[in-house]
Design an enzyme around this catalytic site. Structure first.
Site, mmCIF file in Angstrom:
data_model
loop_
_atom_site.group_PDB
_atom_site.id
_atom_site.type_symbol
_atom_site.label_atom_id
_atom_site.label_comp_id
_atom_site.label_asym_id
_atom_site.label_seq_id
_atom_site.Cartn_x
_atom_site.Cartn_y
_atom_site.Cartn_z
ATOM 1 N N TYR A 96 0.870 -1.238 0.006
ATOM 2 C CA TYR A 96 -0.138 -0.005 -0.095
ATOM 3 C C TYR A 96 0.950 1.239 0.139
ATOM 4 O O TYR A 96 0.189 2.250 -0.084
ATOM 5 C CB TYR A 96 -0.878 -0.102 1.218
ATOM 6 C CG TYR A 96 -1.834 -1.143 1.245
ATOM 7 C CD1 TYR A 96 -2.838 -1.295 0.142
ATOM 8 C CD2 TYR A 96 -1.769 -2.159 2.361
ATOM 9 C CE1 TYR A 96 -3.690 -2.381 0.130
ATOM 10 C CE2 TYR A 96 -2.699 -2.986 2.131
ATOM 11 C CZ TYR A 96 -3.659 -3.400 1.120
ATOM 12 O OH TYR A 96 -4.665 -4.473 1.266
ATOM 13 N N HIS A 121 -8.819 1.020 -6.013
ATOM 14 C CA HIS A 121 -8.019 0.139 -5.130
ATOM 15 C C HIS A 121 -6.539 0.615 -5.287
ATOM 16 O O HIS A 121 -6.154 1.052 -6.276
ATOM 17 C CB HIS A 121 -7.996 -1.134 -5.504
ATOM 18 C CG HIS A 121 -9.682 -1.483 -5.428
ATOM 19 N ND1 HIS A 121 -10.160 -1.751 -4.192
ATOM 20 C CD2 HIS A 121 -10.706 -1.720 -6.172
ATOM 21 C CE1 HIS A 121 -11.603 -2.232 -4.141
ATOM 22 N NE2 HIS A 121 -11.666 -2.260 -5.362
HETATM 23 O O1 CA2 Z 1 -5.785 -2.064 -2.662
HETATM 24 C C1 CA2 Z 1 -6.974 -1.527 -1.892
HETATM 25 O O2 CA2 Z 1 -7.045 -0.276 -1.893
HETATM 26 C C2 CA2 Z 1 -7.673 -2.518 -1.353
HETATM 27 O O3 CA2 Z 1 -9.003 -2.116 -1.184
HETATM 28 C C3 CA2 Z 1 -7.388 -2.503 0.221
HETATM 29 C C4 CA2 Z 1 -8.136 -3.359 1.168
HETATM 30 C C5 CA2 Z 1 -8.036 -4.817 0.520
HETATM 31 O O4 CA2 Z 1 -8.771 -5.697 1.490
HETATM 32 C C6 CA2 Z 1 -8.600 -4.785 -0.897
HETATM 33 O O5 CA2 Z 1 -8.442 -5.966 -1.273
HETATM 34 C C7 CA2 Z 1 -7.701 -3.840 -1.821
HETATM 35 C C8 CA2 Z 1 -7.582 -3.480 2.623
HETATM 36 C C9 CA2 Z 1 -7.130 -2.279 3.172
HETATM 37 C C10 CA2 Z 1 -6.353 -2.538 4.502
HETATM 38 O O6 CA2 Z 1 -5.341 -1.297 4.503
HETATM 39 C C11 CA2 Z 1 -4.166 -1.496 5.167
HETATM 40 C C12 CA2 Z 1 -3.074 -0.532 5.116
HETATM 41 C C13 CA2 Z 1 -1.977 -0.791 5.758
HETATM 42 C C14 CA2 Z 1 -1.969 -1.793 6.872
HETATM 43 C C15 CA2 Z 1 -3.191 -2.765 6.815
HETATM 44 C C16 CA2 Z 1 -4.029 -2.787 6.096
#
Ligand code: CA2
Length: 160
Positions: free
Chosen positions: A24, A102
């Protein structure tokens, strides 16, 4: 009056920049809000930016953003993308364009992330551009709004 772009972020996106930087990146959610604010300003739009870990709250906020002064919605539903028919129904029920975003390329990750309940009811989907996807989504919304204005002006001219 400037139209408002409503950015809605789902569960765990408050953790951005604290963990999983390989997936991310390093930007925090506050950084993303600043990026969106600058992008909205560039396109003459107002911004409302929110995040919730709760499905019902996200649904309330999607319905709220469907109101008339809204220019559209940029939605990162997080994990609910892959599970929530209720959020899909909320998106399908609003009359304004919804751009699904995303940060990561969900199609290059775990199989369970390959299916989005939102994609079939969204105007467009962006995945894999990192947090720049939010800026691109706002630019896309602005382009759609411009097209709509041109179309209604042309329709007005045809009538007169
Ligand atoms: O890629 C994306 O933006 C997602 O929507 C992010 C979601 C994931 O479940 C989707 O499959 C794709 C997860 C967001 C969680 O974000 C975090 C960021 C940092 C640490 C842990 C989680």
């Amino acid at each position: 009056m400037a139209k408002t772009v409503h950015v809605r972020n789902g569960p765990n996106l408050n953790l951005l920049g604290t963990r999983e930087p390989q997936t991310y990146g390093h930007a925090t959610l506050d950084d993303v809000e600043q990026l969106c604010s600058a992008a909205a300003k560039r396109h003459g739009l107002a911004l409302q930016f929110r995040q919730s870990n709760h499905e019902g709250e996200l649904i309330d906020w999607i319905q709220e953003a469907g109101a008339s002064k809204s220019g559209g919605i940029v939605l990162n539903a997080g994990g609910y993308t892959h599970t929530s028919i209720a959020i899909r129904d909320a998106v399908a029920a609003v009359a304004v364009p919804v751009i699904e975003v995303h940060i990561s390329n969900i199609y290059a990750r775990d199989e369970f992330r390959h299916h989005s309940h939102i994609a079939p009811v969204a105007k467009a989907t962006l995945a894999g551009f990192g947090v720049a996807g939010y800026e691109l989504a706002i630019a896309g919304l602005a382009a759609l709004l411009g097209q709509n204005q041109l179309a209604s002006r042309a329709a007005g001219k045809r009538k007169s």
